[in-house]
Structure formats: C-alpha cells, structure tokens
Design a protein around this motif. Structure first.
Motif, PDB file in Angstrom:
ATOM      1  N   ALA A   1       0.649  -1.543  -0.322  1.00  0.00           N
ATOM      2  CA  ALA A   1      -0.057   0.669   0.674  1.00  0.00           C
ATOM      3  C   ALA A   1       1.389   1.197   0.000  1.00  0.00           C
ATOM      4  N   LEU A   2       2.207   1.241   0.799  1.00  0.00           N
ATOM      5  CA  LEU A   2       2.825   2.326   0.643  1.00  0.00           C
ATOM      6  C   LEU A   2       3.199   3.023  -0.832  1.00  0.00           C
ATOM      7  N   ILE A   3       4.049   1.555  -1.212  1.00  0.00           N
ATOM      8  CA  ILE A   3       4.706   1.489  -2.897  1.00  0.00           C
ATOM      9  C   ILE A   3       3.202   2.427  -2.904  1.00  0.00           C
ATOM     10  N   PHE A   4       2.338   1.610  -4.005  1.00  0.00           N
ATOM     11  CA  PHE A   4       1.395   2.332  -4.616  1.00  0.00           C
ATOM     12  C   PHE A   4       0.516   4.066  -4.619  1.00  0.00           C
ATOM     13  N   GLY A   5       0.668   3.965  -2.757  1.00  0.00           N
ATOM     14  CA  GLY A   5      -0.025   5.523  -2.306  1.00  0.00           C
ATOM     15  C   GLY A   5       1.828   6.410  -2.515  1.00  0.00           C
ATOM     16  N   LYS A   6       2.740   6.090  -2.447  1.00  0.00           N
ATOM     17  CA  LYS A   6       3.818   6.740  -3.132  1.00  0.00           C
ATOM     18  C   LYS A   6       3.788   7.592  -4.459  1.00  0.00           C
ATOM     19  N   GLN A   7       3.438   6.142  -5.946  1.00  0.00           N
ATOM     20  CA  GLN A   7       3.561   6.344  -7.246  1.00  0.00           C
ATOM     21  C   GLN A   7       2.853   6.619  -7.061  1.00  0.00           C
ATOM     22  N   TYR A   8       1.797   6.607  -6.444  1.00  0.00           N
ATOM     23  CA  TYR A   8       0.162   7.533  -7.336  1.00  0.00           C
ATOM     24  C   TYR A   8       0.575   9.059  -6.792  1.00  0.00           C
ATOM     25  N   ILE A   9       1.730   9.335  -5.624  1.00  0.00           N
ATOM     26  CA  ILE A   9       1.666  10.476  -5.261  1.00  0.00           C
ATOM     27  C   ILE A   9       2.563  11.344  -6.727  1.00  0.00           C
ATOM     28  N   LYS A  10       3.297  10.310  -6.686  1.00  0.00           N
ATOM     29  CA  LYS A  10       4.350  10.786  -8.313  1.00  0.00           C
ATOM     30  C   LYS A  10       3.803  11.269  -9.255  1.00  0.00           C
ATOM     31  N   LEU A  11       2.382  10.504  -9.556  1.00  0.00           N
ATOM     32  CA  LEU A  11       2.057  10.716 -10.832  1.00  0.00           C
ATOM     33  C   LEU A  11       1.400  11.148 -10.685  1.00  0.00           C
ATOM     34  N   MET A  12       0.381  11.945  -9.762  1.00  0.00           N
ATOM     35  CA  MET A  12      -0.359  13.074  -9.665  1.00  0.00           C
ATOM     36  C   MET A  12       0.589  14.223  -9.728  1.00  0.00           C
ATOM     37  N   GLN A  13       1.874  14.402  -8.976  1.00  0.00           N
ATOM     38  CA  GLN A  13       3.073  15.492  -9.210  1.00  0.00           C
ATOM     39  C   GLN A  13       2.894  15.677 -10.790  1.00  0.00           C
ATOM     40  N   SER A  14       3.654  14.697 -11.442  1.00  0.00           N
ATOM     41  CA  SER A  14       4.113  14.511 -12.618  1.00  0.00           C
ATOM     42  C   SER A  14       2.601  15.438 -14.129  1.00  0.00           C
ATOM     43  N   GLU A  15       1.508  14.339 -13.420  1.00  0.00           N
ATOM     44  CA  GLU A  15       0.738  15.239 -14.299  1.00  0.00           C
ATOM     45  C   GLU A  15       0.018  16.637 -14.063  1.00  0.00           C
TER      46      GLU A  15
END
Length: 196
Positions: free
Chosen positions: A147-161
């Motif tokens: 869950a932590l990995i998915f959460g961090k990847q999601y945050i990176k994706l949102m920042q990239s967007e």
C-alpha cells in the motif's frame, strides 16, 4: 512543522477517532443492537455532507478526501467489529481500506492504521483462536508495504500530471507571445516597405 507532517497528524487523529467510535459503539450492549441503523445514519450523513460541500463549491479536495476516508473507516470498522473482529468474514475490507488510505491520505497513514487497529484488536476480550487471529494481524502488516508503494507512486503520478498541466499552460502562453511578436514584426516590415 511542515504541511505534510501536519496533514499526517490530522489524518491520524481522524482515523484514531473513527476506530475508537466504532469500537465503543459495537462493544456497548445497548448501542450494538443498532449497528445497521448507525451505518445507515453514517451513509446518509455522508451524502448530505457531500451535497452541502458541492453546493458550497469552495471545498478543497483534501477536505473531501478526509470526509470520505473518515466515514469509510468508521463504516468498515463498525462492520468488522460487529461481525467478529479478527474472525470476521468482512476482515478483507481492511485491506482495501489500507490501499484507500495510502492513495487519498498520506502513505504513512496506512502504517498508522495498522498499528491502531492491531492495538484495538489485541485488547478485545474475546480470543477464539489466537494463532489465526495473529495471522490476520500479520496479514495487515504484510499489506502495508504494498500500500505504501502504491501510495508513493500515486503521489508521483499526480505531481507529474500537475507539472504537465503547468508546462502545457506555459507552452500556450509562449505560443501566444510568439504569435503576437510575429504579427508585430510583420507590421513593422510593412511599415518599413511603405516608407522606402
């Protein structure tokens, strides 16, 4: 204190309060008879609050996600506590809750939730099969890194967007400026040709 730590503390307090309310409600002899009514009240209150927030218009995404996850946590823990806690057939809902927390709150909220829920599950008076209950708790701890990995990847994706959106806006502005300058140059060239 920076913004991320402050949000993590607020989210942790909201989650702790949700778990404690669910525990107190389901452990009370009088209140536990009204579990379904309590859940119906929570769902109705949630939709009413969302409707009011939509009408108000100026409510941030973080406020809405806090309402979403707090209500969802309260509902899931009420269901899990009322159907047997660690031996509940609805225990798997906690896995989805951990992923939701990692995506909508700070990723560290999932780890905090596992510690809070483990503490509450361990203080419950009924222990039917200690080994299987400890396995259930261990499964929560095993889900947290994912869950932590998915959460961090999601945050990176949102920042990239967000970066892409800002670069796209900047590109449009620069394109307009270039077009404007080209028109000015063309007008100046016409004036020079007329004068000569």
């Amino acid at each position: 204190m920076n913004n991320i730590k402050r949000r993590l503390i607020i989210h942790s307090l909201l989650l702790t309060l949700s778990v404690l309310i669910a525990y107190i409600w389901t452990s009370s002899q009088f209140l536990s008879g009204y579990n379904l009514q309590f859940i119906a009240f929570l769902i109705t209150g949630y939709f009413a609050a969302r409707f009011i927030m939509t009408k108000a218009g100026a409510v941030s995404v973080k406020t809405r996600s806090s309402l979403d996850m707090t209500t969802l946590t309260l509902i899931i823990f009420t269901l899990v506590f009322s159907t047997g806690a660690l031996s509940s057939p609805l225990f798997f809902l906690l896995y989805f809750l951990l992923f939701g927390l990692a995506l909508l709150f700070e990723p560290g909220s999932s780890l905090f939730m596992v510690f809070i829920s483990s503490f509450v599950f361990l203080i419950l008076p009924e222990k039917k099969d200690l080994f299987s209950e400890l396995l259930q708790l261990a499964s929560l701890f095993m889900i947290v890194p994912l869950a932590l990995i998915f959460g961090k990847q999601y945050i990176k994706l949102m920042q990239s967007e967000l970066e892409i959106k800002s670069l796209t806006t900047e590109e449009k502005d620069l394109t307009k400026k270039v077009d404007q300058q080209q028109r000015q140059i063309a007008e100046m060239q016409k004036e020079i040709q007329r004068d000569s």
